[in-house]
Write a protein that holds these residues in place. Structure first.
Motif, PDB file in Angstrom:
ATOM      1  N   GLU A 154      39.098  32.883  26.633  1.00 36.31           N
ATOM      2  CA  GLU A 154      38.427  33.432  27.361  1.00 36.31           C
ATOM      3  C   GLU A 154      37.326  32.794  27.722  1.00 36.31           C
ATOM      4  O   GLU A 154      37.609  31.957  29.618  1.00 36.31           O
ATOM      5  N   ASP A 155      37.716  31.222  26.891  1.00 39.41           N
ATOM      6  CA  ASP A 155      37.288  29.780  27.449  1.00 39.41           C
ATOM      7  C   ASP A 155      38.510  29.295  28.882  1.00 39.41           C
ATOM      8  O   ASP A 155      37.855  29.133  29.906  1.00 39.41           O
ATOM      9  N   GLU A 156      39.881  29.800  27.747  1.00 43.83           N
ATOM     10  CA  GLU A 156      40.423  29.169  29.513  1.00 43.83           C
ATOM     11  C   GLU A 156      40.605  30.337  30.859  1.00 43.83           C
ATOM     12  O   GLU A 156      40.567  30.173  31.449  1.00 43.83           O
ATOM     13  N   ASN A 157      39.844  31.567  30.121  1.00 44.14           N
ATOM     14  CA  ASN A 157      40.519  32.137  31.968  1.00 44.14           C
ATOM     15  C   ASN A 157      39.375  31.772  32.481  1.00 44.14           C
ATOM     16  O   ASN A 157      39.474  31.812  33.662  1.00 44.14           O
ATOM     17  N   GLU A 158      37.631  31.528  31.150  1.00 46.25           N
ATOM     18  CA  GLU A 158      36.889  30.659  32.389  1.00 46.25           C
ATOM     19  C   GLU A 158      37.255  29.648  33.327  1.00 46.25           C
ATOM     20  O   GLU A 158      37.303  29.555  34.566  1.00 46.25           O
ATOM     21  N   ARG A 159      38.182  28.717  33.076  1.00 45.65           N
ATOM     22  CA  ARG A 159      38.923  27.502  33.786  1.00 45.65           C
ATOM     23  C   ARG A 159      39.322  27.367  34.837  1.00 45.65           C
ATOM     24  O   ARG A 159      39.222  27.689  35.601  1.00 45.65           O
ATOM     25  N   LEU A 160      39.962  28.505  33.991  1.00 46.65           N
ATOM     26  CA  LEU A 160      41.065  29.051  35.472  1.00 46.65           C
ATOM     27  C   LEU A 160      40.742  29.354  36.904  1.00 46.65           C
ATOM     28  O   LEU A 160      40.571  29.755  38.072  1.00 46.65           O
ATOM     29  N   ARG A 161      39.242  30.831  36.390  1.00 47.54           N
ATOM     30  CA  ARG A 161      38.422  31.245  37.673  1.00 47.54           C
ATOM     31  C   ARG A 161      37.785  30.385  38.487  1.00 47.54           C
ATOM     32  O   ARG A 161      37.558  29.758  39.160  1.00 47.54           O
ATOM     33  N   THR A 162      37.151  28.928  37.579  1.00 45.82           N
ATOM     34  CA  THR A 162      36.792  27.981  38.182  1.00 45.82           C
ATOM     35  C   THR A 162      37.886  27.277  39.074  1.00 45.82           C
ATOM     36  O   THR A 162      37.033  27.359  40.341  1.00 45.82           O
ATOM     37  N   VAL A 163      38.974  27.536  38.769  1.00 45.75           N
ATOM     38  CA  VAL A 163      39.086  26.685  39.294  1.00 45.75           C
ATOM     39  C   VAL A 163      39.870  27.025  41.079  1.00 45.75           C
ATOM     40  O   VAL A 163      39.524  26.646  41.876  1.00 45.75           O
ATOM     41  N   VAL A 164      40.078  29.050  40.877  1.00 40.61           N
ATOM     42  CA  VAL A 164      40.144  29.180  42.059  1.00 40.61           C
ATOM     43  C   VAL A 164      38.965  29.590  42.686  1.00 40.61           C
ATOM     44  O   VAL A 164      38.476  29.290  43.973  1.00 40.61           O
ATOM     45  N   ALA A 165      37.637  28.984  42.037  1.00 45.88           N
ATOM     46  CA  ALA A 165      36.760  29.418  43.053  1.00 45.88           C
ATOM     47  C   ALA A 165      36.398  28.190  43.633  1.00 45.88           C
ATOM     48  O   ALA A 165      36.262  28.215  44.999  1.00 45.88           O
ATOM     49  N   GLU A 166      36.569  27.220  43.230  1.00 48.95           N
ATOM     50  CA  GLU A 166      36.524  25.657  43.581  1.00 48.95           C
ATOM     51  C   GLU A 166      37.274  26.152  44.975  1.00 48.95           C
ATOM     52  O   GLU A 166      37.231  25.210  46.342  1.00 48.95           O
ATOM     53  N   LEU A 167      38.751  26.583  44.780  1.00 51.29           N
ATOM     54  CA  LEU A 167      39.297  26.303  46.072  1.00 51.29           C
ATOM     55  C   LEU A 167      38.861  27.331  47.032  1.00 51.29           C
ATOM     56  O   LEU A 167      39.053  26.800  48.463  1.00 51.29           O
ATOM     57  N   ARG A 168      38.198  28.381  46.685  1.00 53.02           N
ATOM     58  CA  ARG A 168      38.103  29.200  47.848  1.00 53.02           C
ATOM     59  C   ARG A 168      36.394  28.903  48.268  1.00 53.02           C
ATOM     60  O   ARG A 168      36.508  29.139  49.806  1.00 53.02           O
ATOM     61  N   ARG A 169      36.043  28.274  47.792  1.00 52.75           N
ATOM     62  CA  ARG A 169      34.599  26.978  48.510  1.00 52.75           C
ATOM     63  C   ARG A 169      34.982  27.012  49.940  1.00 52.75           C
ATOM     64  O   ARG A 169      34.397  27.205  51.173  1.00 52.75           O
ATOM     65  N   ALA A 170      35.737  26.050  50.245  1.00 53.94           N
ATOM     66  CA  ALA A 170      36.230  25.643  51.758  1.00 53.94           C
ATOM     67  C   ALA A 170      37.209  26.573  52.068  1.00 53.94           C
ATOM     68  O   ALA A 170      39.271  26.779  51.788  1.00 53.94           O
ATOM     69  N   LYS A 171      36.588  26.737  53.544  1.00 56.87           N
ATOM     70  CA  LYS A 171      37.815  28.287  54.136  1.00 56.87           C
ATOM     71  C   LYS A 171      39.111  26.985  54.542  1.00 56.87           C
ATOM     72  O   LYS A 171      38.421  26.381  56.122  1.00 56.87           O
ATOM     73  N   ASP A 172      40.315  27.888  54.434  1.00 59.29           N
ATOM     74  CA  ASP A 172      41.270  27.678  55.657  1.00 59.29           C
ATOM     75  C   ASP A 172      40.880  28.217  56.721  1.00 59.29           C
ATOM     76  O   ASP A 172      40.198  28.608  57.466  1.00 59.29           O
ATOM     77  N   ALA A 173      42.448  27.659  58.245  1.00 58.75           N
ATOM     78  CA  ALA A 173      42.247  28.420  59.775  1.00 58.75           C
ATOM     79  C   ALA A 173      41.995  29.478  59.142  1.00 58.75           C
ATOM     80  O   ALA A 173      41.662  30.204  60.597  1.00 58.75           O
ATOM     81  N   ASN A 174      43.005  29.929  58.803  1.00 54.04           N
ATOM     82  CA  ASN A 174      43.500  31.261  58.832  1.00 54.04           C
ATOM     83  C   ASN A 174      42.031  32.446  57.826  1.00 54.04           C
ATOM     84  O   ASN A 174      41.283  33.068  58.716  1.00 54.04           O
ATOM     85  N   GLU A 175      40.961  31.863  57.171  1.00 57.42           N
ATOM     86  CA  GLU A 175      39.596  32.558  56.261  1.00 57.42           C
ATOM     87  C   GLU A 175      39.003  32.254  57.822  1.00 57.42           C
ATOM     88  O   GLU A 175      38.200  33.089  57.983  1.00 57.42           O
ATOM     89  N   LEU A 176      38.977  31.080  58.280  1.00 55.58           N
ATOM     90  CA  LEU A 176      37.646  30.740  59.718  1.00 55.58           C
ATOM     91  C   LEU A 176      37.618  32.140  60.867  1.00 55.58           C
ATOM     92  O   LEU A 176      36.956  32.361  61.319  1.00 55.58           O
ATOM     93  N   ALA A 177      39.381  31.843  61.317  1.00 52.94           N
ATOM     94  CA  ALA A 177      40.059  32.674  62.413  1.00 52.94           C
ATOM     95  C   ALA A 177      39.047  34.318  61.576  1.00 52.94           C
ATOM     96  O   ALA A 177      38.496  35.430  62.889  1.00 52.94           O
ATOM     97  N   LEU A 178      39.130  34.911  60.990  1.00 52.00           N
ATOM     98  CA  LEU A 178      38.773  36.628  60.147  1.00 52.00           C
ATOM     99  C   LEU A 178      37.513  35.931  60.677  1.00 52.00           C
ATOM    100  O   LEU A 178      36.965  36.897  60.502  1.00 52.00           O
ATOM    101  N   MET A 179      36.721  35.352  59.647  1.00 54.11           N
ATOM    102  CA  MET A 179      35.422  35.408  59.667  1.00 54.11           C
ATOM    103  C   MET A 179      34.272  34.951  61.356  1.00 54.11           C
ATOM    104  O   MET A 179      32.955  35.432  61.058  1.00 54.11           O
ATOM    105  N   ARG A 180      35.728  34.670  62.205  1.00 50.91           N
ATOM    106  CA  ARG A 180      34.658  34.154  63.235  1.00 50.91           C
ATOM    107  C   ARG A 180      34.837  35.866  63.916  1.00 50.91           C
ATOM    108  O   ARG A 180      34.207  36.173  65.013  1.00 50.91           O
ATOM    109  N   GLU A 181      35.999  37.020  63.638  1.00 47.88           N
ATOM    110  CA  GLU A 181      36.176  38.081  64.149  1.00 47.88           C
ATOM    111  C   GLU A 181      35.414  39.044  63.917  1.00 47.88           C
ATOM    112  O   GLU A 181      34.587  39.627  64.235  1.00 47.88           O
ATOM    113  N   ALA A 182      35.161  38.554  62.100  1.00 48.08           N
ATOM    114  CA  ALA A 182      34.198  39.594  61.602  1.00 48.08           C
ATOM    115  C   ALA A 182      32.720  39.530  62.380  1.00 48.08           C
ATOM    116  O   ALA A 182      31.141  40.211  62.272  1.00 48.08           O
ATOM    117  N   ALA A 183      32.365  38.289  62.571  1.00 43.41           N
ATOM    118  CA  ALA A 183      30.793  37.694  62.932  1.00 43.41           C
ATOM    119  C   ALA A 183      30.820  38.300  64.660  1.00 43.41           C
ATOM    120  O   ALA A 183      30.011  39.036  64.781  1.00 43.41           O
TER     121      ALA A 183
END
Length: 465
Positions: A154-183
């Motif tokens: 479970e500790d390893e699961n949490e470590r890997l999940r934390t890595v993905v969460a940190e990567l997801r915070r800053a949005k790339d160009a594709n994500e921002l394009a979709l968020m602008r469409e949603a807005a």
């Protein structure tokens, strides 16, 4: 088919995750999640792929599993309906089509997952994404999870999940394009609400008018259950609209957002049933709007989100003192959590593949149980590419304001006679989606009016039509 630039961005996400996981052996499984049946029917609850799967796979098929082997790389397993099932659901996307969207060279039928795992028996296995894989393995095409005898840490699961969460915070160009469409889709819905709300109209009817515009503008679904509350119902933070009709002189709070490509918008506007804000409505609206605008101006790289929230709390306390609802010094009131009687939630949250996206506490920090901080959904410094909501509010919530213990605790801090006159006021919240940049913040939802003058002009025009 996904364009090459978008596919490349999804591929880069997986490469960054694998590099930061730094695994020399073993397997990581990222299930999308299964459809959840409604007992006693042949229907299912609305499906939403787990954000970790959607982020790394670029798709979100029910029952899909993205698998990473430290030696081999990535493979995506996707259910392929059998003949009898196709009668009801159709063929679904082909493996080749999923490969085009995800940018993955290895896309296989979900029925092959069990054999793939069997060949890795004895290897370390981590599971992130939706944990229903271990509980409903058969529905993922795995004969038995326990028979594979995988040891998960479970500790390893949490470590890997934390890595993905940190990567997801800053949005790339594709994500921002979709968020602008949603807005943009969300803007259309809120403009419909501002133009069609009337005394005698029900909350549910206004919800329908708003959501019709979301879908007409390209939304695939609402990002969350729309909140539409009139009068006292606006004091309930996650209020589900009802048949109650709006009354003359009341306020309407609408918190609703469209979702496009899995990415959410989240916008709140509060406006009068009539043409104008009247009396204390006007005073409280101006207070909340000023707090919100200063919060947006403060959303810059390196700024602690918690500090923005605390600054907003002090401003709200100071404004409530000026309006005769609180007594004392603003900073002292916040230290005693008195303003949380009227502003009980956090300033906002991260936004992306979930309405409350990859926030939480920075590593080494712990959540607080103080009333001022217990619902703060992000305790971290802001960085370029983060999208957050800024949504201060002031509410007259009977569950708090009629609590005998709270009345005793804050007997000297609150003018309870004045509060009692406003118990049916409801609430005011103003919320925008804010992209942190190297310079000043970009408000993705800026097109939707919120100035007092702008809202009153729209309401007057609507009521004259």
């Amino acid at each position: 088919m996904q364009d090459r630039d978008t596919t490349a961005l999804v591929t880069e996400r997986r490469e960054r995750a694998a590099a930061r996981w730094d695994l020399d052996r073993g397997v990581v499984l990222v299930p999308a999640g299964l459809m959840l049946p409604i007992a006693g029917t042949d229907q299912f609850h609305e499906y939403h792929a787990h954000p970790e799967h959607r982020y790394l796979a670029g798709v979100g098929q029910p029952g899909g599993v993205l698998a990473f082997d430290a030696g081999e790389g990535w493979t995506l397993f996707v259910p392929q309906p059998e003949a009898a099932e196709r009668v009801w659901t159709g063929n679904g996307p082909s493996l080749a089509a999923v490969g085009d969207v995800s940018g993955l060279a290895r896309v296989q039928a979900a029925s092959e997952l069990g054999g793939w795992l069997e060949r890795r028996r004895g290897e370390p296995v981590a599971v992130i994404g939706n944990d229903d894989l271990t509980l409903r393995a058969g529905e993922y095409g795995v004969e038995s999870w326990t028979s594979l005898e995988f040891a998960t840490d479970e500790d390893e699961n949490e470590r890997l999940r934390t890595v993905v969460a940190e990567l997801r915070r800053a949005k790339d160009a594709n994500e921002l394009a979709l968020m602008r469409e949603a807005a943009a889709a969300t803007h259309r819905g809120h403009m419909a609400g501002l133009g069609k709300a009337r005394a005698g109209m029900s909350e549910r009817a206004l919800q329908i008018e708003i959501e019709v515009e979301f879908f007409g503008a390209g939304a695939e679904r609402t990002a969350y259950g729309s909140i539409v509350g009139g009068g006292p119902n606006a004091a309930t933070l996650h209020f589900a609209p009802t048949a109650r009709e709006f009354g003359e002189g009341e306020l309407i709070l609408v918190d609703a957002g469209a979702e496009v490509g899995g990415y959410a918008s989240d916008v709140t506007r509060t406006y009068p049933v009539g043409a104008r804000f009247e009396g204390v409505q006007r005073d409280l609206y101006e207070l909340v709007l000023g707090v919100q605008e200063r919060g947006i101006a403060g959303a810059r790289p390196g700024i602690e989100y918690k500090e923005l929230h605390l600054a907003a709390s002090v401003e709200i306390a100071r404004g409530l003192i000026d309006l005769g609802l609180l007594r004392g010094n603003a900073e002292g009131l916040v230290e005693r959590d008195a303003q949380a009687l009227f502003f009980p939630h956090g300033l906002g949250h991260m936004l992306g593949l979930a309405t409350h996206d990859a926030g939480g506490c920075l590593e080494g920090r712990a959540p607080s149980d103080r009333p001022t901080l217990r619902y703060l959904r992000a305790d971290l410094p802001l960085q370029p590419g983060y999208v957050v909501t800024i949504e201060p509010g002031i509410y007259f919530i009977r569950a708090l304001l009629e609590d005998a213990d709270l009345r005793e605790r804050y007997r000297n801090d609150v003018d309870w006679g004045r509060v009692d006159e406003l118990l049916d006021f409801g609430g005011i919240r103003i919320e925008d989606d804010v992209l942190v940049t190297e310079d000043e913040a970009e408000v993705l939802s800026a097109a939707t009016p919120k100035s007092l003058e702008g809202i009153e002009a729209l309401r007057a025009e609507a009521l004259e039509a």
